[in-house]
Scaffold this active site. Structure first.
Site, PDB file in Angstrom:
ATOM      1  N   ASN A  10       0.867  -1.181   0.000  1.00 40.94           N
ATOM      2  CA  ASN A  10       0.000   0.000   0.000  1.00 40.94           C
ATOM      3  C   ASN A  10       0.901   1.227   0.000  1.00 40.94           C
ATOM      4  O   ASN A  10       1.482   1.575   1.031  1.00 40.94           O
ATOM      5  CB  ASN A  10      -0.889  -0.042   1.262  1.00 40.94           C
ATOM      6  CG  ASN A  10      -1.752   1.202   1.395  1.00 40.94           C
ATOM      7  OD1 ASN A  10      -1.804   2.044   0.494  1.00 40.94           O
ATOM      8  ND2 ASN A  10      -2.430   1.322   2.525  1.00 40.94           N
ATOM      9  N   TRP A  11       1.008   1.880  -1.162  1.00 41.72           N
ATOM     10  CA  TRP A  11       1.921   3.021  -1.275  1.00 41.72           C
ATOM     11  C   TRP A  11       1.376   4.267  -0.572  1.00 41.72           C
ATOM     12  O   TRP A  11       2.085   5.240  -0.420  1.00 41.72           O
ATOM     13  CB  TRP A  11       2.160   3.361  -2.747  1.00 41.72           C
ATOM     14  CG  TRP A  11       2.959   2.348  -3.505  1.00 41.72           C
ATOM     15  CD1 TRP A  11       3.352   1.102  -3.088  1.00 41.72           C
ATOM     16  CD2 TRP A  11       3.474   2.501  -4.838  1.00 41.72           C
ATOM     17  NE1 TRP A  11       4.067   0.473  -4.079  1.00 41.72           N
ATOM     18  CE2 TRP A  11       4.160   1.305  -5.164  1.00 41.72           C
ATOM     19  CE3 TRP A  11       3.427   3.516  -5.794  1.00 41.72           C
ATOM     20  CZ2 TRP A  11       4.777   1.106  -6.397  1.00 41.72           C
ATOM     21  CZ3 TRP A  11       4.045   3.330  -7.026  1.00 41.72           C
ATOM     22  CH2 TRP A  11       4.719   2.136  -7.323  1.00 41.72           C
ATOM     23  N   LYS A  12       0.094   4.232  -0.208  1.00 36.96           N
ATOM     24  CA  LYS A  12      -0.561   5.408   0.395  1.00 36.96           C
ATOM     25  C   LYS A  12      -0.364   6.624  -0.532  1.00 36.96           C
ATOM     26  O   LYS A  12      -0.326   6.435  -1.749  1.00 36.96           O
ATOM     27  CB  LYS A  12      -0.051   5.622   1.818  1.00 36.96           C
ATOM     28  CG  LYS A  12      -0.147   4.315   2.644  1.00 36.96           C
ATOM     29  CD  LYS A  12       0.001   4.506   4.107  1.00 36.96           C
ATOM     30  CE  LYS A  12      -0.143   3.158   4.823  1.00 36.96           C
ATOM     31  NZ  LYS A  12      -0.112   3.233   6.262  1.00 36.96           N
ATOM     32  N   HIS A  95      -9.514   1.071   5.052  1.00 33.85           N
ATOM     33  CA  HIS A  95      -8.235   1.275   5.739  1.00 33.85           C
ATOM     34  C   HIS A  95      -8.447   2.217   6.923  1.00 33.85           C
ATOM     35  O   HIS A  95      -9.253   3.141   6.848  1.00 33.85           O
ATOM     36  CB  HIS A  95      -7.203   1.853   4.758  1.00 33.85           C
ATOM     37  CG  HIS A  95      -5.825   1.819   5.322  1.00 33.85           C
ATOM     38  ND1 HIS A  95      -5.368   2.748   6.225  1.00 33.85           N
ATOM     39  CD2 HIS A  95      -4.810   0.934   5.137  1.00 33.85           C
ATOM     40  CE1 HIS A  95      -4.122   2.439   6.564  1.00 33.85           C
ATOM     41  NE2 HIS A  95      -3.760   1.344   5.915  1.00 33.85           N
ATOM     42  N   GLU A  97      -6.798   4.609   7.994  1.00 33.08           N
ATOM     43  CA  GLU A  97      -6.589   6.031   7.696  1.00 33.08           C
ATOM     44  C   GLU A  97      -7.836   6.616   7.025  1.00 33.08           C
ATOM     45  O   GLU A  97      -8.191   7.772   7.236  1.00 33.08           O
ATOM     46  CB  GLU A  97      -5.343   6.201   6.808  1.00 33.08           C
ATOM     47  CG  GLU A  97      -4.070   5.980   7.619  1.00 33.08           C
ATOM     48  CD  GLU A  97      -2.895   5.428   6.841  1.00 33.08           C
ATOM     49  OE1 GLU A  97      -2.907   5.443   5.598  1.00 33.08           O
ATOM     50  OE2 GLU A  97      -1.944   4.951   7.505  1.00 33.08           O
ATOM     51  N   GLU A 167      -5.093  -5.047  10.653  1.00 30.41           N
ATOM     52  CA  GLU A 167      -4.087  -4.006  10.850  1.00 30.41           C
ATOM     53  C   GLU A 167      -4.390  -3.268  12.151  1.00 30.41           C
ATOM     54  O   GLU A 167      -5.205  -2.333  12.156  1.00 30.41           O
ATOM     55  CB  GLU A 167      -4.133  -2.992   9.692  1.00 30.41           C
ATOM     56  CG  GLU A 167      -3.843  -3.567   8.331  1.00 30.41           C
ATOM     57  CD  GLU A 167      -3.298  -2.508   7.375  1.00 30.41           C
ATOM     58  OE1 GLU A 167      -2.252  -2.768   6.788  1.00 30.41           O
ATOM     59  OE2 GLU A 167      -3.899  -1.427   7.248  1.00 30.41           O
ATOM     60  N   GLY A 173       2.677   2.340  10.785  1.00 34.52           N
ATOM     61  CA  GLY A 173       3.611   3.450  10.600  1.00 34.52           C
ATOM     62  C   GLY A 173       4.328   3.850  11.878  1.00 34.52           C
ATOM     63  O   GLY A 173       4.972   4.896  11.941  1.00 34.52           O
ATOM     64  N   SER A 214       3.719  -2.098  10.283  1.00 35.37           N
ATOM     65  CA  SER A 214       5.171  -2.141  10.489  1.00 35.37           C
ATOM     66  C   SER A 214       5.804  -3.476  10.114  1.00 35.37           C
ATOM     67  O   SER A 214       6.712  -3.962  10.802  1.00 35.37           O
ATOM     68  CB  SER A 214       5.517  -1.759  11.941  1.00 35.37           C
ATOM     69  OG  SER A 214       5.059  -0.447  12.219  1.00 35.37           O
ATOM     70  N   GLY A 235       2.954  -1.151   4.263  1.00 40.44           N
ATOM     71  CA  GLY A 235       2.936   0.276   3.948  1.00 40.44           C
ATOM     72  C   GLY A 235       4.331   0.768   3.610  1.00 40.44           C
ATOM     73  O   GLY A 235       4.838   0.557   2.507  1.00 40.44           O
ATOM     74  N   GLY A 236       4.978   1.415   4.585  1.00 37.49           N
ATOM     75  CA  GLY A 236       6.280   2.064   4.362  1.00 37.49           C
ATOM     76  C   GLY A 236       7.304   1.207   3.636  1.00 37.49           C
ATOM     77  O   GLY A 236       7.963   1.684   2.699  1.00 37.49           O
TER      78      GLY A 236
HETATM   79  P1  13P Z   1       3.159   0.405   7.659  1.00 39.22           P
HETATM   80  O1  13P Z   1       3.674  -0.873   7.068  1.00 39.22           O
HETATM   81  O2  13P Z   1       3.866   1.631   7.169  1.00 39.22           O
HETATM   82  O3  13P Z   1       3.061   0.331   9.151  1.00 39.22           O
HETATM   83  O4  13P Z   1       1.651   0.574   7.120  1.00 39.22           O
HETATM   84  C1  13P Z   1       0.762  -0.476   7.236  1.00 39.22           C
HETATM   85  C2  13P Z   1      -0.449  -0.144   6.470  1.00 39.22           C
HETATM   86  O5  13P Z   1      -1.186   0.754   6.827  1.00 39.22           O
HETATM   87  C3  13P Z   1      -0.716  -0.899   5.230  1.00 39.22           C
HETATM   88  O6  13P Z   1      -1.997  -0.661   4.764  1.00 39.22           O
END
Ligand code: 13P
Length: 253
Positions: A10-12, A95, A97, A167, A173, A214, A235-236
């Site tokens: 997930n590149w956000k 998600h 967020e 999640e 994050g 993470s 994510g990251g």
């Molecule tokens: P991180 O891997 O950056 O913690 O993000 C997880 C995430 O929100 C994937 O959708």
């Protein structure tokens, strides 16, 4: 029950056109030999088309990070399932967020899930508790409620097309991942149990459930060896070609 592992990045809100293509060009050759893990890249809408073109024929799938439930109309700024299905197979829905920053509710997540399934997109439905909910001993209740409401009125004929991502919000994050055993226990005790109640035993056993929060190359394997964890929503680390590739390699059986 064999469930094929799936790792989605997930590149956000990251990646201009040039950045997106350089990232894809860096991961693509490294993943040619990975047959036994389903890989998905979820870039922002603005580069979804060029990324899907670049990945075409590679075996790596694309996914969107959200969608609206209507097919077309006066919905300024929104993107519909009809638009997405031209360029991707998967869509992340609910998600944390989106829930926390953009006001999505269990009800709007459910509308999106029903629409995605109807249009042949595979939803990756995100659920997870906040730190307060966890500390208040409410993890199971919160997660079960999110799963149940997201799947309300889902037609069983679509049931092999659903992916759940657990999640925990406090692990996203933050560099603070859940323990692999703890995540496995929530997935087994809460998510598979509610899937069984809502959709039946065989569907519960067949549904792939990912862990997200993470995930990094150095902890990925611990999650993947758990009996109930079938991959990761990253994510990251999915923005760093080498890290993403190492996580995918770690998911091989
Ligand atoms: P991180 O891997 O950056 O913690 O993000 C997880 C995430 O929100 C994937 O959708």
């Amino acid at each position: 029950m064999i469930r094929i592992p799936l790792v989605a990045g997930n590149w956000k809100m990251n990646g201009t056109g040039d950045e997106a293509l350089s990232l894809i060009d860096a991961i693509l050759p490294e993943l040619q030999e990975v047959q036994d893990v389903e890989c998905v890249v979820c870039p922002p809408f603005t580069v979804l088309y060029i990324v899907s073109q670049r990945l075409s024929g590679s075996g790596i799938h694309t996914g969107a990070q959200n969608m609206f439930w209507e097919e077309s109309g006066a919905y300024t700024g929104e993107v519909s399932p009809l638009m997405l299905k031209q360029m991707c197979k998967f869509v992340i829905l609910g998600h944390s967020e989106r829930r926390a920053i953009f006001g999505e509710t269990d009800d709007t997540v459910n509308k999106r899930v029903l629409s995605a399934l109807y249009h042949g997109l595979v939803p990756i439905i995100c659920v997870g508790e906040t730190l307060d909910e966890r500390e208040g001993g409410m993890t199971d209740e919160v997660v079960q409620c999110q799963v149940r409401l997201a799947l309300k009125d889902v037609d069983l004929k679509y049931s092999d097309e659903i992916i759940i991502a657990y999640e925990p919000v406090w692990a996203i994050g933050t560099g603070r991942s859940a323990t692999a055993e703890g995540a496995n226990a929530v997935i087994e005790g809460s998510i598979r149990t509610i899937l069984k109640q809502e959709l039946g035993n065989s569907i519960s056993e067949a549904t792939r459930i990912l862990y997200g929060g993470s995930v990094k190359p150095d902890n990925a394997r611990e999650f993947f060896i758990q009996s109930e964890i079938d991959g990761a929503l990253v994510g990251g680390a999915s923005l760093k070609a080498q890290d993403f590739v190492e996580i995918i390699r770690a998911a091989r059986n």
